[in-house]
Motif scaffolding. Sequence first.
Motif, PDB file in Angstrom:
ATOM      1  N   ILE A   1       0.641  13.511  -4.871  1.00  0.00           N
ATOM      2  CA  ILE A   1       0.625  12.194  -4.140  1.00  0.00           C
ATOM      3  C   ILE A   1       0.138  11.323  -5.250  1.00  0.00           C
ATOM      4  CG2 ILE A   1      -0.350  11.100  -2.276  1.00  0.00           C
ATOM      5  CD1 ILE A   1      -0.013  13.703  -0.897  1.00  0.00           C
ATOM      6  N   GLU A   2      -1.032  11.584  -5.939  1.00  0.00           N
ATOM      7  CA  GLU A   2      -1.570  10.499  -6.930  1.00  0.00           C
ATOM      8  C   GLU A   2      -0.748  10.360  -7.796  1.00  0.00           C
ATOM      9  OE1 GLU A   2      -5.554  10.261  -9.406  1.00  0.00           O
ATOM     10  OE2 GLU A   2      -5.225  12.100  -8.584  1.00  0.00           O
ATOM     11  N   GLU A   3       0.080  11.185  -8.397  1.00  0.00           N
ATOM     12  CA  GLU A   3       1.183  11.127  -9.398  1.00  0.00           C
ATOM     13  C   GLU A   3       2.007   9.886  -8.974  1.00  0.00           C
ATOM     14  OE1 GLU A   3       4.825  13.370 -11.697  1.00  0.00           O
ATOM     15  OE2 GLU A   3       3.321  14.565 -10.394  1.00  0.00           O
ATOM     16  N   ILE A   4       2.682  10.039  -7.494  1.00  0.00           N
ATOM     17  CA  ILE A   4       3.428   9.206  -7.144  1.00  0.00           C
ATOM     18  C   ILE A   4       3.023   7.733  -7.242  1.00  0.00           C
ATOM     19  CG2 ILE A   4       4.775   8.312  -4.990  1.00  0.00           C
ATOM     20  CD1 ILE A   4       5.041  11.473  -4.136  1.00  0.00           C
ATOM     21  N   PHE A   5       1.773   7.703  -6.535  1.00  0.00           N
ATOM     22  CA  PHE A   5       1.005   6.320  -6.586  1.00  0.00           C
ATOM     23  C   PHE A   5       0.878   5.745  -8.075  1.00  0.00           C
ATOM     24  CE2 PHE A   5      -3.074   4.117  -6.681  1.00  0.00           C
ATOM     25  CZ  PHE A   5      -2.759   2.926  -6.235  1.00  0.00           C
ATOM     26  N   ARG A   6       0.489   6.535  -8.788  1.00  0.00           N
ATOM     27  CA  ARG A   6       0.007   6.302 -10.420  1.00  0.00           C
ATOM     28  C   ARG A   6       1.543   5.577 -10.999  1.00  0.00           C
ATOM     29  NH1 ARG A   6      -5.010   4.720 -10.130  1.00  0.00           N
ATOM     30  NH2 ARG A   6      -6.296   6.145  -9.672  1.00  0.00           N
ATOM     31  N   GLY A   7       2.334   6.252 -10.473  1.00  0.00           N
ATOM     32  CA  GLY A   7       3.768   5.873 -11.153  1.00  0.00           C
ATOM     33  C   GLY A   7       4.305   4.517 -10.704  1.00  0.00           C
ATOM     34  N   GLY A   8       3.583   4.128  -9.626  1.00  0.00           N
ATOM     35  CA  GLY A   8       4.085   2.654  -8.915  1.00  0.00           C
ATOM     36  C   GLY A   8       5.368   2.657  -8.198  1.00  0.00           C
ATOM     37  N   MET A   9       5.680   1.331  -8.084  1.00  0.00           N
ATOM     38  CA  MET A   9       6.785   1.250  -7.429  1.00  0.00           C
ATOM     39  C   MET A   9       8.207   1.735  -7.911  1.00  0.00           C
ATOM     40  SD  MET A   9       5.789  -2.234  -5.104  1.00  0.00           S
ATOM     41  CE  MET A   9       7.187  -2.033  -4.041  1.00  0.00           C
TER      42      MET A   9
ATOM     43  N   HIS B   1       0.872  -1.067  -0.112  1.00  0.00           N
ATOM     44  CA  HIS B   1      -0.052  -0.143  -0.007  1.00  0.00           C
ATOM     45  C   HIS B   1       0.813   1.379   0.095  1.00  0.00           C
ATOM     46  CE1 HIS B   1      -4.043  -2.027   0.655  1.00  0.00           C
ATOM     47  NE2 HIS B   1      -3.266  -2.702   1.421  1.00  0.00           N
ATOM     48  N   HIS B   2       0.412   2.222  -0.740  1.00  0.00           N
ATOM     49  CA  HIS B   2       1.059   3.542  -0.499  1.00  0.00           C
ATOM     50  C   HIS B   2       0.440   4.503   0.199  1.00  0.00           C
ATOM     51  CE1 HIS B   2       2.488   7.341  -2.136  1.00  0.00           C
ATOM     52  NE2 HIS B   2       3.679   7.007  -2.197  1.00  0.00           N
ATOM     53  N   LEU B   3       1.404   4.943   1.442  1.00  0.00           N
ATOM     54  CA  LEU B   3       1.024   5.808   2.354  1.00  0.00           C
ATOM     55  C   LEU B   3       1.462   6.990   2.314  1.00  0.00           C
ATOM     56  CD1 LEU B   3       0.776   3.410   5.408  1.00  0.00           C
ATOM     57  CD2 LEU B   3      -1.002   3.736   3.759  1.00  0.00           C
TER      58      LEU B   3
ATOM     59  N   SER C   1       0.802  20.687   7.983  1.00  0.00           N
ATOM     60  CA  SER C   1       1.420  22.084   7.702  1.00  0.00           C
ATOM     61  C   SER C   1       0.638  22.811   8.692  1.00  0.00           C
ATOM     62  CB  SER C   1       0.928  22.786   6.264  1.00  0.00           C
ATOM     63  OG  SER C   1      -0.497  23.078   6.114  1.00  0.00           O
ATOM     64  N   GLU C   2       0.861  24.221   8.819  1.00  0.00           N
ATOM     65  CA  GLU C   2       0.347  24.827   9.856  1.00  0.00           C
ATOM     66  C   GLU C   2      -1.177  25.225   9.736  1.00  0.00           C
ATOM     67  OE1 GLU C   2       3.274  28.114  11.513  1.00  0.00           O
ATOM     68  OE2 GLU C   2       3.219  28.179   9.823  1.00  0.00           O
ATOM     69  N   LYS C   3      -1.714  24.721   8.595  1.00  0.00           N
ATOM     70  CA  LYS C   3      -3.177  24.877   8.175  1.00  0.00           C
ATOM     71  C   LYS C   3      -4.089  23.726   8.324  1.00  0.00           C
ATOM     72  CE  LYS C   3      -2.392  28.803   4.777  1.00  0.00           C
ATOM     73  NZ  LYS C   3      -2.435  29.311   3.511  1.00  0.00           N
ATOM     74  N   SER C   4      -3.278  22.591   7.886  1.00  0.00           N
ATOM     75  CA  SER C   4      -4.057  21.517   7.784  1.00  0.00           C
ATOM     76  C   SER C   4      -3.360  20.274   8.009  1.00  0.00           C
ATOM     77  CB  SER C   4      -5.109  21.241   6.872  1.00  0.00           C
ATOM     78  OG  SER C   4      -4.520  21.365   5.462  1.00  0.00           O
ATOM     79  N   GLN C   5      -3.850  19.057   8.113  1.00  0.00           N
ATOM     80  CA  GLN C   5      -3.095  17.530   7.909  1.00  0.00           C
ATOM     81  C   GLN C   5      -3.870  16.594   7.113  1.00  0.00           C
ATOM     82  OE1 GLN C   5      -2.265  16.320  11.911  1.00  0.00           O
ATOM     83  NE2 GLN C   5      -3.787  17.452  12.538  1.00  0.00           N
ATOM     84  N   GLN C   6      -3.373  15.756   6.342  1.00  0.00           N
ATOM     85  CA  GLN C   6      -3.865  15.031   5.313  1.00  0.00           C
ATOM     86  C   GLN C   6      -3.274  13.502   5.452  1.00  0.00           C
ATOM     87  OE1 GLN C   6      -3.248  18.105   3.924  1.00  0.00           O
ATOM     88  NE2 GLN C   6      -4.923  19.055   4.337  1.00  0.00           N
ATOM     89  N   PHE C   7      -4.077  12.596   5.136  1.00  0.00           N
ATOM     90  CA  PHE C   7      -3.688  11.320   5.155  1.00  0.00           C
ATOM     91  C   PHE C   7      -4.218  10.701   3.772  1.00  0.00           C
ATOM     92  CE2 PHE C   7      -3.628   6.440   5.759  1.00  0.00           C
ATOM     93  CZ  PHE C   7      -2.382   6.415   6.184  1.00  0.00           C
ATOM     94  N   TYR C   8      -3.159  10.173   3.078  1.00  0.00           N
ATOM     95  CA  TYR C   8      -3.447   9.381   1.577  1.00  0.00           C
ATOM     96  C   TYR C   8      -3.267   7.960   1.757  1.00  0.00           C
ATOM     97  CZ  TYR C   8      -3.635  14.286   0.142  1.00  0.00           C
ATOM     98  OH  TYR C   8      -3.560  15.540   0.009  1.00  0.00           O
ATOM     99  N   LEU C   9      -4.150   7.166   1.077  1.00  0.00           N
ATOM    100  CA  LEU C   9      -3.923   5.789   0.987  1.00  0.00           C
ATOM    101  C   LEU C   9      -4.288   5.395  -0.288  1.00  0.00           C
ATOM    102  CD1 LEU C   9      -3.566   3.130   2.202  1.00  0.00           C
ATOM    103  CD2 LEU C   9      -6.219   2.928   2.486  1.00  0.00           C
ATOM    104  N   ASP C  10      -3.135   4.664  -0.986  1.00  0.00           N
ATOM    105  CA  ASP C  10      -3.207   4.511  -2.364  1.00  0.00           C
ATOM    106  C   ASP C  10      -3.550   5.548  -3.237  1.00  0.00           C
ATOM    107  OD1 ASP C  10      -2.236   1.934  -1.558  1.00  0.00           O
ATOM    108  OD2 ASP C  10      -4.171   0.992  -1.451  1.00  0.00           O
ATOM    109  N   GLY C  11      -2.860   6.623  -3.109  1.00  0.00           N
ATOM    110  CA  GLY C  11      -3.198   7.741  -3.957  1.00  0.00           C
ATOM    111  C   GLY C  11      -4.354   8.576  -3.655  1.00  0.00           C
TER     112      GLY C  11
END
Length: 267
Positions: free
Chosen positions: A192-200, A117-119, A124-134
């Motif tokens: 982040i989606e670009e990294i995931f779509r690029g695969g391993m 899985h890609h995590l 940042s000072e404004k918000s935080q996000q968590f992404y799972l598989d892009g």
Amino acid sequence: HYNMKFYLCSALLCWFAVQHARSDSSVNKKLLFPAELSIDNFVSLDPDFSEAQREISICAWVKTFRSDTQRYWFSYATAYQPNELLLSDIPPHMYIFDDRIDFIDGATRLLSANKWHHLCFTWSEKSQQFYLDGKLAGSASTESGRALGSGGKLILGQEQDSFGGDFVVSQAFSGELYQLNVLNKALAEDKIEEIFRGGMCFDVGLNFESSIIVGWSDFLKAERHGSVEVVEVERMCDVSKWEILKDFVGQEITLNLIEHLKKYHDD
């Protein structure tokens, strides 16, 4: 005939340059944490997070061998706060500044065992996000005025209950990590989606080089404890060594061409 021989030699020299670059590559290596749990298995380093005190991204490919309980694969502690930044295999629950974050729009579930899985976590000072598989799995607001502490200890595979230690075997990580990178900016969702779509095959260190503060090669060279190993990744994105040279047919071999091959074909 002279030109044909010259360009053939150029191609061969280019090929050897690519092979030399490949032999030193970190792209095809992963960290293996044994299936048998132990507090002795971890990786430790002392990162410089001074450039990431106001925003940060942590992205990695993670495979867990177990799905029985929550286990921690990334633990950053300071002398004042053992849970300065803590990531586990139960997305999207994590700790920052010792505050547990339960993203209200995120699904609580363990990662599927024995599956990559890609995590990616951004803060940042404004918000935080968590992404799972892009995909965005959860987000939360950030309390203003907070800054990530520097001068800390980073442990992979265990949770620090005190600075650099006090591990508990029930929280030990068992699995594999690949392409773990820490960046000094909160990456946007499309990146982040670009990294995931690029695969391993996607080389984060190459594509986001200016933002990397702790790169995958740094983790591979860090001090390993217990039975943690660096092993080869399955060559899922390998191509013929000769296919690469098609882009350079007819070019004269130069130092600049060799450096280009090393930089953009070091996989």
